[in-house]
Write a protein that holds these residues in place. Structure first.
Motif, PDB file in Angstrom:
ATOM      1  N   GLY A 326       2.457   1.148  -5.129  1.00  9.17           N
ATOM      2  CA  GLY A 326       3.653   0.316  -4.737  1.00  9.17           C
ATOM      3  C   GLY A 326       4.863   1.449  -4.166  1.00  9.17           C
ATOM      4  N   LEU A 327       4.852   2.658  -4.859  1.00 16.19           N
ATOM      5  CA  LEU A 327       5.947   3.614  -4.243  1.00 16.19           C
ATOM      6  C   LEU A 327       5.330   4.536  -3.190  1.00 16.19           C
ATOM      7  N   MET A 328       4.143   4.531  -2.777  1.00 14.02           N
ATOM      8  CA  MET A 328       3.381   5.394  -1.660  1.00 14.02           C
ATOM      9  C   MET A 328       3.988   4.949  -0.385  1.00 14.02           C
ATOM     10  N   LEU A 338      -2.980  -4.905   4.851  1.00 13.24           N
ATOM     11  CA  LEU A 338      -3.979  -3.819   5.658  1.00 13.24           C
ATOM     12  C   LEU A 338      -3.278  -2.493   5.345  1.00 13.24           C
ATOM     13  N   ALA A 339      -2.222  -2.230   5.075  1.00 17.63           N
ATOM     14  CA  ALA A 339      -1.704  -0.887   4.833  1.00 17.63           C
ATOM     15  C   ALA A 339      -2.052  -0.488   3.491  1.00 17.63           C
ATOM     16  N   ILE A 340      -2.231  -1.365   2.486  1.00 20.87           N
ATOM     17  CA  ILE A 340      -2.559  -1.120   1.108  1.00 20.87           C
ATOM     18  C   ILE A 340      -3.864  -0.935   1.281  1.00 20.87           C
ATOM     19  N   GLY A 341      -4.842  -1.483   2.283  1.00 22.92           N
ATOM     20  CA  GLY A 341      -6.443  -1.272   2.408  1.00 22.92           C
ATOM     21  C   GLY A 341      -6.574   0.204   2.875  1.00 22.92           C
ATOM     22  N   ALA A 342      -5.657   0.494   3.832  1.00 26.22           N
ATOM     23  CA  ALA A 342      -5.860   1.975   4.450  1.00 26.22           C
ATOM     24  C   ALA A 342      -5.776   3.124   3.258  1.00 26.22           C
ATOM     25  N   ALA A 384      -8.576  -5.624  -0.881  1.00 30.52           N
ATOM     26  CA  ALA A 384      -8.768  -4.189  -0.569  1.00 30.52           C
ATOM     27  C   ALA A 384      -9.188  -3.451  -1.907  1.00 30.52           C
ATOM     28  N   ILE A 385      -8.395  -3.508  -2.895  1.00 35.29           N
ATOM     29  CA  ILE A 385      -8.344  -2.963  -4.151  1.00 35.29           C
ATOM     30  C   ILE A 385      -9.724  -2.816  -4.690  1.00 35.29           C
TER      31      ILE A 385
END
Length: 468
Positions: A326-328, A338-342, A384-385
Motif C-alpha cells: 500500500g505504500l509503494m 490494475l496498478a496493484i496487478g502491475a 491479482a495478488i
C-alpha cells in the motif's frame, strides 16, 4: 564496343527499411524496460533481420542485455565498448530515440523489418537455386534445398520453445541436491516449523504475500523469517513505513526476546540488556546478514534496480522483503486494482529473474476484523495478488480481537493459497512469558488445537472447524 553501364541511382538495392530498423531501436530506448512490447520485439525479430550492420550490432547488444534489464543509451553504449564508434557513436544512439515517430507502433515496425528480411531471403534462395542448377545438381536436391529454406522463413521470429529433454540433467542434479537438503533446492527455512514442514521453506523465485490487519503480527513473522534466513544468506528489507531506529527495535525485540514496551520506554531489565547485547554482538560479527532500505514510496523499477545492485554487491540473497504494498508508488493505470496487478506481476518476474524469494506485505481490509475465517477477499486487489503469488498467508492475533481470550501472546499464520501443493495447517507462534517479556516459539499443533478448543468451549461455539 562500349561497356553497358547504369547510373548509380538505378543500381538494385536489396529490400530493406532503414527507417523501420532505426525506429525499432529507438522505441526500445524510449519505453520502460518492463514494457511487454520490448519482450514482444525480442520474440518477433532476430539480429540478422537488420540489413544495416550498425543497427544489427546495436540490436544484438540489446538482446544480450535482456528485456528485464535497463536498456538505455548508457547501458547500450557501455555494452558496445570498443564497437561504439563503429556504429556511429553515442550521438547515433541518442538520435535513434529522438527521431523515432512513436514507440507505440514498434510492433508494426517489426513487421516491416521482418517482411524485408523475408524478401531478401527469397532473393538469396533464388540465386542459390540458379547457381546449383548451373553446377549440375539434381532437380530433387535443388527442390529439397528450396523447400527447406522456404519453410524456415515461416518462423521469422527468434522465439523457439525448449524440449523437455534439455532439463533431464538439471532435474537429476536438483533431485540429488534435495536429497542432501540443499536450501537452494528444498527452500530456505523460515524458522516457523509448522509452515516449513508443509512447504519445505521459501524457494528461490517465489512471490509470497503476507496480509493482515495492523498489530496482528505481520512484522513479527516477517522478522522471525528474516532472522532465520539471514543466518545463512543476506536478506534485504525494504521498509517504506518504519524508520531505521524502529527497524532496529523490532529486530532486537524479536531476535533477542526483549519486551517491545521495555524497548520503547528504555526500561530494559538486566536479563533483557544481556539478550540485546547478544543480538548486537551477532549482528556485528555477521551472524545476521540483514540489510535494509527505509526509502518511502518506492516504485517497482526502483526496487528492481536496488535488488540487482544489492545482489551484485553482497552476493546471492536468501530473501527480499517489501513492506508494504500500500505504500509503494503505483504505476499509472485505469483502475487501482490494475496498478496493484502491475506491481505483483513485476515482483514475481523480479523474483524469477534474480532467483530469490520475495516476501510482499499488504494490509487486509476492515472486513477482516469481524471475519471468522480470513480469505483472499480480505485483500484489496486480491485477484491479482492470488494470480501472481506462489504462497498467500494471513496473520492474526486473537488478543487484539478479544482482550479476554485465553490465547494471549499467540500469533497465528494462516495459509490461504499455495500453488505448489497442500498447505492447510495454521502456524501458531506464542510469546513465552518470563520475567523479561519472553521469546517466541512455534507451538506444537496439538498444543495449539487444545488451546483453540478450550477457547471455543468458553465461547460456546461449535468446535467442528477446529483442526486437530
Amino acid at each position: 564496343m562500349m561497356a553497358n553501364t547504369k547510373p548509380v541511382e538505378h543500381l538494385r538495392v536489396p529490400p530493406q527499411s532503414m527507417e523501420a530498423e532505426q525506429s525499432i531501436l529507438g522505441a526500445i530506448l524510449m519505453v520502460d524496460t518492463a514494457d511487454r512490447r520490448v519482450r514482444e520485439v525480442f520474440d518477433m525479430i532476430r539480429p540478422e533481420m537488420f540489413y544495416n550492420a550498425s543497427n544489427r550490432m546495436i540490436f544484438t547488444v540489446m538482446v544480450n542485455i535482456g528485456a528485464m534489464n535497463d536498456i538505455d543509451v548508457i547501458t547500450v553504449s557501455d555494452a558496445l565498448g570498443e564497437d561504439l564508434e563503429e556504429v556511429g557513436g553515442i550521438a547515433y544512439l541518442g538520435n535513434l530515440a529522438k527521431n523515432t515517430p512513436s514507440a507505440s507502433n514498434v510492433l508494426a515496425y517489426c513487421e516491416i523489418v521482418a517482411e524485408r528480411y523475408q524478401e531478401r531471403e527469397v532473393q538469396r534462395i533464388g540465386s542459390e537455386m540458379v547457381e546449383q542448377i548451373f553446377e549440375g545438381q539434381s532437380v530433387a536436391d535443388v527442390t529439397q534445398f528450396v523447400e527447406r529454406n522456404i519453410n524456415s522463413l515461416e518462423a521469422t521470429g527468434s522465439y523457439e520453445p525448449t524440449h523437455i529433454n534439455t532439463q533431464i540433467g538439471d532435474w537429476v542434479d536438483i533431485m540429488h541436491a534435495r536429497c542432501k537438503n540443499d536450501p537452494d533446492a528444498v527452500g530456505y527455512k523460515t524458522g516457523i516449523k509448522t509452515l516449513d514442514d508443509q512447504i519445505g521453506g521459501f524457494k528461490p523465485g517465489w512471490l509470497i504475500t503476507l496480509g493482515g490487519r495492523p498489530s496482528h503480527g505481520k512484522t513479527l513473522f516477517t522478522q522471525i523469517i528474516n532472522g532465520c534466513i539471514a543466518q545463512h544468506l543476506p536478506t534485504l528489507f525494504f521498509s517504506m513505513e518504519m524508520s531505521a531506529q524502529e527497524i532496529m527495535d523490532r529486530y532486537v525485540g524479536v531476535l533477542g526476546g526483549v519486551d517491545p514496551k521495555n524497548l520503547q520506554l528504555g526500561a530494559l531489565t538486566d536479563l533483557e540488556w544481556g539478550r540485546a547485547n547478544q543480538v548486537i554482538h551477532a549482528i556485528k560479527n555477521n551472524g545476521y546478514q540483514i540489510y535494509y532500505d527505509e526509502t518511502p514510496a518506492l516504485a517497482l523499477q526502483q526496487i528492481a534496480s536496488r535488488v540487482k545492485a544489492a545482489i551484485k554487491r553482497n552476493g546471492k540473497h536468501g530473501l527480499i522483503t517489501v513492506d508494504y504494498l500500500g505504500l509503494m508508488q503505483k504505476p499509472k493505470a485505469e483502475r487501482d486494482d490494475l496498478a496493484i496487478g502491475a506491481i505483483t506481476r513485476g515482483l514475481k518476474q523480479l523474483a524469477k529473474e534474480v532467483n530469490v524469494p520475495i516476501l510482499l506485505l499488504t494490509q487486509a481490509n476492515r472486513e477482516a476484523d469481524t471475519a471468522a475465517h480470513l480469505a483472499m477477499k480480505h485483500l484489496y486487489g486480491s485477484s491479482a495478488i492470488e494470480a501472481d503469488s506462489d504462497l498467500v498467508l494471513f496473520t492474526e492475533c486473537p488478543e487484539v480481537k478479544d482482550p479476554e481470550t485465553i490465547m494471549k501472546g499467540v500469533f497465528k499464520l494462516i495459509p490461504a493459497k499455495f500453488r505448489h501443493g497442500r498447505c492447510t495447517l495454521t502456524s501458531y507462534m506464542k510469546r513465552r512469558e518470563d520475567d523479561c517479556g519472553g521469546t517466541y516459539y512455534c507451538m506444537d499443533v496439538q498444543e495449539a488445537a487444545a488451546m483453540e478448543n478450550e477457547q471455543e468451549r468458553r465461547n460456546n461455539k461449535p468446535k467442528s472447524y477446529v483442526k486437530k
